[in-house]
Design a protein around this motif. Sequence first.
Motif, PDB file in Angstrom:
ATOM      1  N   GLU A  39     -21.139   3.411  37.512  1.00 60.64           N
ATOM      2  CA  GLU A  39     -21.000   4.805  38.197  1.00 60.64           C
ATOM      3  C   GLU A  39     -19.483   5.103  38.108  1.00 60.64           C
ATOM      4  O   GLU A  39     -18.625   4.441  38.387  1.00 60.64           O
ATOM      5  CB  GLU A  39     -21.576   4.324  39.509  1.00 60.64           C
ATOM      6  CG  GLU A  39     -21.631   5.799  40.424  1.00 60.64           C
ATOM      7  CD  GLU A  39     -22.938   6.642  40.183  1.00 60.64           C
ATOM      8  OE1 GLU A  39     -22.866   7.825  40.361  1.00 60.64           O
ATOM      9  OE2 GLU A  39     -23.778   6.010  39.303  1.00 60.64           O
ATOM     10  N   ARG A  45     -14.601  11.968  39.243  1.00 63.72           N
ATOM     11  CA  ARG A  45     -15.387  13.147  38.851  1.00 63.72           C
ATOM     12  C   ARG A  45     -14.784  14.466  39.454  1.00 63.72           C
ATOM     13  O   ARG A  45     -14.805  15.162  38.709  1.00 63.72           O
ATOM     14  CB  ARG A  45     -16.853  12.714  39.608  1.00 63.72           C
ATOM     15  CG  ARG A  45     -17.502  11.751  38.942  1.00 63.72           C
ATOM     16  CD  ARG A  45     -18.924  11.594  39.795  1.00 63.72           C
ATOM     17  NE  ARG A  45     -19.687  12.692  39.600  1.00 63.72           N
ATOM     18  CZ  ARG A  45     -21.200  12.929  39.694  1.00 63.72           C
ATOM     19  NH1 ARG A  45     -21.712  11.545  39.911  1.00 63.72           N
ATOM     20  NH2 ARG A  45     -21.887  13.782  39.409  1.00 63.72           N
ATOM     21  N   LEU A  76     -22.150  14.081  34.901  1.00 66.40           N
ATOM     22  CA  LEU A  76     -21.020  14.293  35.732  1.00 66.40           C
ATOM     23  C   LEU A  76     -20.523  15.754  36.236  1.00 66.40           C
ATOM     24  O   LEU A  76     -20.129  15.890  37.114  1.00 66.40           O
ATOM     25  CB  LEU A  76     -19.721  13.554  35.074  1.00 66.40           C
ATOM     26  CG  LEU A  76     -19.908  12.282  34.677  1.00 66.40           C
ATOM     27  CD1 LEU A  76     -18.739  11.765  33.897  1.00 66.40           C
ATOM     28  CD2 LEU A  76     -19.981  11.379  35.727  1.00 66.40           C
TER      29      LEU A  76
END
Length: 285
Positions: A39, A45, A76
Amino acid sequence: MDPDSFHQQPVIFQDIRINPFTPVAGGIVEGFTLNEGVEVAEPIRDFVYQALLKYGYLSFVPGSVNDKTFEAFSHLFGSPRFAGNPQAPRAGTGEMNAIDSSRKKTRTNYIWHIDQAYRPDPQKFTALHAVKAPAFGGETLFADATAAYRLLDPQLAAWLETLSVIHDGDQMGLISMSYREPAKLLDARQKAPPLVVPLVRVHPETGAKQLFPCELYAQRVLGLPRIVSDHVLHIVFEYLRSPEVVAPYRWQDGATLIWDNRIMQHRGVFNYGGQERVLHRAVID
């Protein structure tokens, strides 16, 4: 253009460094690696997302993303959806589609455009991953439509903001060349009727104004005589093609590119002869 709007210095967050590709558009991302099943932290992000809005497009150096992680990469930035056609079929079992020089023969991708700007809801972002890049040629040219707007004289800009344009997906034959079977062609045309769009549009997230007509789709300016309409569109296209706002991108095997499809017009360059050129594409809402 105001030199204060130029990108001159890299931006850095943790191990990630983004260097300006040109003073106007584009950033080269180093230090980012997307590993399968891992992740990406929310601060990273957000940093990359905001950089995409700032630079217009981001190039991730080879090794950052691979064939297996490309679809996860697209998540994303939003929700990927399949947007292929018989010339650009699905790649694998996910939402990606393949753009293969041995198969795709429509050639309309060599005309300046924003992806699907003939539809009411074109995607926010487009991402490409180079499975196989030519050893030479095959570049993609990008034009920042917000920078093109900033080139305008204020009086000309004010008048253009009052105008609307008709975009038609088959203006230059995109739909006709994508569907060879008459029934499928008719269905595709019915699903994409001509669309009225503003000549100057405002970016929904940044608030920046842009020149929106696309050479691939623009049919005419509403309310103007034909010759006047043609000249207005030629003037707009000239600004959009200005060297000051255009950035060429050369592909490498394994490179990944994502751009803000709302403002970055682009076109391919057919100068790579018979070399293989295979890209996987993600359309992201």
